[in-house]
Scaffold this motif. Structure first.
Motif, PDB file in Angstrom:
ATOM      1  N   GLU A  22      20.542 -27.462  29.108  1.00 37.76           N
ATOM      2  CA  GLU A  22      19.426 -27.105  29.937  1.00 37.76           C
ATOM      3  C   GLU A  22      18.384 -28.118  29.808  1.00 37.76           C
ATOM      4  N   LEU A  23      17.786 -28.421  28.682  1.00 35.95           N
ATOM      5  CA  LEU A  23      16.467 -29.276  28.497  1.00 35.95           C
ATOM      6  C   LEU A  23      16.890 -30.666  29.056  1.00 35.95           C
ATOM      7  N   ILE A  24      18.084 -31.059  29.012  1.00 32.73           N
ATOM      8  CA  ILE A  24      18.330 -32.495  29.486  1.00 32.73           C
ATOM      9  C   ILE A  24      18.403 -32.386  31.039  1.00 32.73           C
ATOM     10  N   LYS A  25      19.212 -31.471  31.562  1.00 39.36           N
ATOM     11  CA  LYS A  25      18.989 -31.264  33.095  1.00 39.36           C
ATOM     12  C   LYS A  25      17.695 -31.010  33.547  1.00 39.36           C
ATOM     13  N   GLY A  26      16.786 -30.260  32.771  1.00 41.01           N
ATOM     14  CA  GLY A  26      15.401 -30.022  33.476  1.00 41.01           C
ATOM     15  C   GLY A  26      14.601 -31.349  33.134  1.00 41.01           C
ATOM     16  N   GLY A  27      15.011 -32.327  32.525  1.00 42.77           N
ATOM     17  CA  GLY A  27      14.252 -33.358  32.124  1.00 42.77           C
ATOM     18  C   GLY A  27      12.982 -33.213  31.244  1.00 42.77           C
ATOM     19  N   ARG A  28      13.307 -32.011  30.449  1.00 34.07           N
ATOM     20  CA  ARG A  28      12.113 -31.623  29.639  1.00 34.07           C
ATOM     21  C   ARG A  28      12.195 -31.820  28.189  1.00 34.07           C
ATOM     22  N   LEU A  29      12.931 -32.713  27.646  1.00 31.90           N
ATOM     23  CA  LEU A  29      12.905 -33.320  26.357  1.00 31.90           C
ATOM     24  C   LEU A  29      11.773 -33.754  25.804  1.00 31.90           C
ATOM     25  N   ALA A  30      11.067 -34.234  26.557  1.00 30.03           N
ATOM     26  CA  ALA A  30       9.523 -35.010  26.229  1.00 30.03           C
ATOM     27  C   ALA A  30       8.355 -33.953  26.120  1.00 30.03           C
ATOM     28  N   GLU A  31       8.731 -32.766  26.687  1.00 27.97           N
ATOM     29  CA  GLU A  31       7.450 -31.689  26.616  1.00 27.97           C
ATOM     30  C   GLU A  31       7.495 -31.288  25.152  1.00 27.97           C
ATOM     31  N   HIS A  32       6.075 -30.825  25.100  1.00 30.93           N
ATOM     32  CA  HIS A  32       5.706 -30.614  23.607  1.00 30.93           C
ATOM     33  C   HIS A  32       6.527 -29.123  23.092  1.00 30.93           C
ATOM     34  N   SER A  33       6.302 -28.047  23.941  1.00 31.95           N
ATOM     35  CA  SER A  33       7.153 -26.827  23.751  1.00 31.95           C
ATOM     36  C   SER A  33       8.691 -26.822  23.517  1.00 31.95           C
ATOM     37  N   ALA A  34       9.311 -28.046  24.413  1.00 29.00           N
ATOM     38  CA  ALA A  34      10.558 -28.252  24.280  1.00 29.00           C
ATOM     39  C   ALA A  34      11.082 -28.906  22.869  1.00 29.00           C
ATOM     40  N   LYS A  35      10.150 -29.775  22.459  1.00 26.04           N
ATOM     41  CA  LYS A  35      10.231 -30.341  21.204  1.00 26.04           C
ATOM     42  C   LYS A  35      10.476 -29.495  19.906  1.00 26.04           C
ATOM     43  N   ARG A  36       9.743 -28.392  20.088  1.00 21.83           N
ATOM     44  CA  ARG A  36       9.724 -27.276  19.153  1.00 21.83           C
ATOM     45  C   ARG A  36      11.280 -26.679  19.037  1.00 21.83           C
ATOM     46  N   LEU A  37      11.617 -26.267  20.382  1.00 22.15           N
ATOM     47  CA  LEU A  37      12.984 -25.845  20.571  1.00 22.15           C
ATOM     48  C   LEU A  37      14.033 -26.769  20.110  1.00 22.15           C
TER      49      LEU A  37
END
Length: 209
Positions: free
Chosen positions: A178-193
């Protein structure tokens, strides 16, 4: 209850844990009075109750009483709820917060309690939150799983049955996807997850099977 009051709560907890006196200060008294008023105010009741539950789960003495009373049994149904609407998500996060507070400091007594046959829902409940919850729910649920499998007892419990092991692996993999598809791996909150996901993978990889 405002952000300022939440901050005051943290300060009061820190002060209480570092002093030997049992008497309330005037500031403590005023804070407790405001807390009671918030409990009576429908619009503020949810946050006040959430903070109360977190305080009980965080304090070493009340934590043991919470375990003895098996109060977490009332929380598990909220973890297994698959409704994704706002009010349900708020309750899901609050419930995860209580379990997260219990496992914040690794305590074998707490882990044994959570994994006791009479409490069979903590792992499935967290996996459910990892599947249907918001990013915050996913993060806290993954943190709880990681704290459990850090211990040898938790590791054995989660890996002894193939269905438990694969259920966790499937949920972890879906969150990464989900993180990869959403292109959110670089986001701070996503990094915590992502950090908690990686920790879970790393720990599970150590199981000898």
């Amino acid at each position: 209850m405002s952000r300022q009051q939440e901050s005051q709560l943290g300060n009061h907890r820190a002060t209480s844990s570092s002093t030997t006196t049992t008497r309330f200060s005037l500031a403590d008294h005023d804070f407790v009075v405001q807390w009671i008023l918030d409990l009576q105010d429908h619009s503020k009741r949810e946050l006040a109750l959430r903070l109360l539950a977190l305080c009980i789960a965080l304090h070493p003495r009340t934590k043991k009483e919470l375990i003895k009373a098996n109060l977490t049994a009332y929380i598990y149904p909220f973890l297994n709820n698959r409704n994704q609407e706002g009010p349900h998500e708020h309750i899901r996060i609050a419930s995860l917060g209580v379990i997260g507070a219990l496992v914040k400091v690794i305590d074998t007594e707490v882990i044994r309690y959570l994994l006791h046959p009479l409490n069979p829902d903590v792992i499935p409940g967290c996996i459910n939150c990892m599947e249907v919850g918001s990013e915050l729910s996913k993060t806290v649920a993954t943190f709880i799983i990681n704290q459990i499998i850090i211990t040898e007892e938790g590791m054995r419990y989660c890996c002894v049955l193939p269905e438990r092991f694969y259920a966790m692996g499937f949920a972890l993999g879906n969150m990464v996807e989900e993180l990869i598809k959403g292109g959110r791996l670089a986001e701070h909150s996503a990094k915590r997850l992502l950090k908690h996901i990686i920790c879970c993978y790393e720990r599970l990889s150590q199981y000898p099977r």
